[in-house]
Design a protein around this motif. Sequence first.
Motif, PDB file in Angstrom:
ATOM      1  N   SER A 102      11.785 -13.814 -47.482  1.00  7.61           N
ATOM      2  CA  SER A 102      12.753 -13.398 -48.493  1.00  7.61           C
ATOM      3  C   SER A 102      12.029 -13.181 -49.817  1.00  7.61           C
ATOM      4  N   LEU A 103      12.258 -12.021 -50.406  1.00 10.38           N
ATOM      5  CA  LEU A 103      11.697 -11.708 -51.714  1.00 10.38           C
ATOM      6  C   LEU A 103      12.831 -11.379 -52.668  1.00 10.38           C
ATOM      7  N   THR A 104      12.807 -12.007 -53.833  1.00 11.34           N
ATOM      8  CA  THR A 104      13.816 -11.758 -54.854  1.00 11.34           C
ATOM      9  C   THR A 104      13.126 -11.158 -56.071  1.00 11.34           C
ATOM     10  N   ARG A 133      12.967  -9.822 -44.491  1.00 12.58           N
ATOM     11  CA  ARG A 133      12.398  -9.207 -43.298  1.00 12.58           C
ATOM     12  C   ARG A 133      12.232 -10.303 -42.256  1.00 12.58           C
ATOM     13  N   LYS A 134      12.750 -10.038 -41.040  1.00  9.83           N
ATOM     14  CA  LYS A 134      12.645 -11.004 -39.947  1.00  9.83           C
ATOM     15  C   LYS A 134      11.675 -10.477 -38.909  1.00  9.83           C
ATOM     16  N   GLU A 135      10.771 -11.339 -38.470  1.00 10.93           N
ATOM     17  CA  GLU A 135       9.813 -11.026 -37.414  1.00 10.93           C
ATOM     18  C   GLU A 135       9.782 -12.214 -36.461  1.00 10.93           C
ATOM     19  N   HIS A 136       9.096 -12.045 -35.352  1.00 11.18           N
ATOM     20  CA  HIS A 136       8.957 -13.171 -34.424  1.00 11.18           C
ATOM     21  C   HIS A 136       7.551 -13.196 -33.841  1.00 11.18           C
ATOM     22  N   PHE A 137       7.162 -14.394 -33.426  1.00 11.00           N
ATOM     23  CA  PHE A 137       5.888 -14.553 -32.724  1.00 11.00           C
ATOM     24  C   PHE A 137       6.023 -15.719 -31.753  1.00 11.00           C
ATOM     25  N   ASN A 138       5.185 -15.694 -30.745  1.00 10.14           N
ATOM     26  CA  ASN A 138       5.161 -16.750 -29.737  1.00 10.14           C
ATOM     27  C   ASN A 138       3.846 -17.497 -29.874  1.00 10.14           C
TER      28      ASN A 138
END
Length: 136
Positions: free
Chosen positions: A50-52, A8-13
Amino acid sequence: MHRVTVKRKEHFNAAHRLHNPNWTDEKNEEVFDKCNNPNWHGHNYEVIVSLTGEVDPETGYVYDMKKLSDLIKSQVLNRFDHKNLNLDTEEFKNLNPTAENIVKVIYDLLRDKIEEKYEMKITLYETERNFVEYPA
């Protein structure tokens, strides 16, 4: 059963200043250069979690991505987005907010909420070309 990695990709400033209070101003400037600006500087961070794990035969999921998204929001984005990491967060009051330290803090915040049966890796992009991963 087979193991799969979901991401899962997210972003923050966030703004920060790289600074070691035990050093002189000259040494801080020499080591951290522009990142030691006393008036701060900011980044548009991207974080990839990342989860495996094993695919659940009933759901077909390794991990519910909505649940993962909600965890990232509550544990990371709400805490760091549009903040001055040095001034506005407890995690970096006494910890230099380098990418290396930020990725470890994010890992610890999420690891406490995600079961140990999942292998977890955090990738943090500080810029398009500079990024760190934890664990290595």
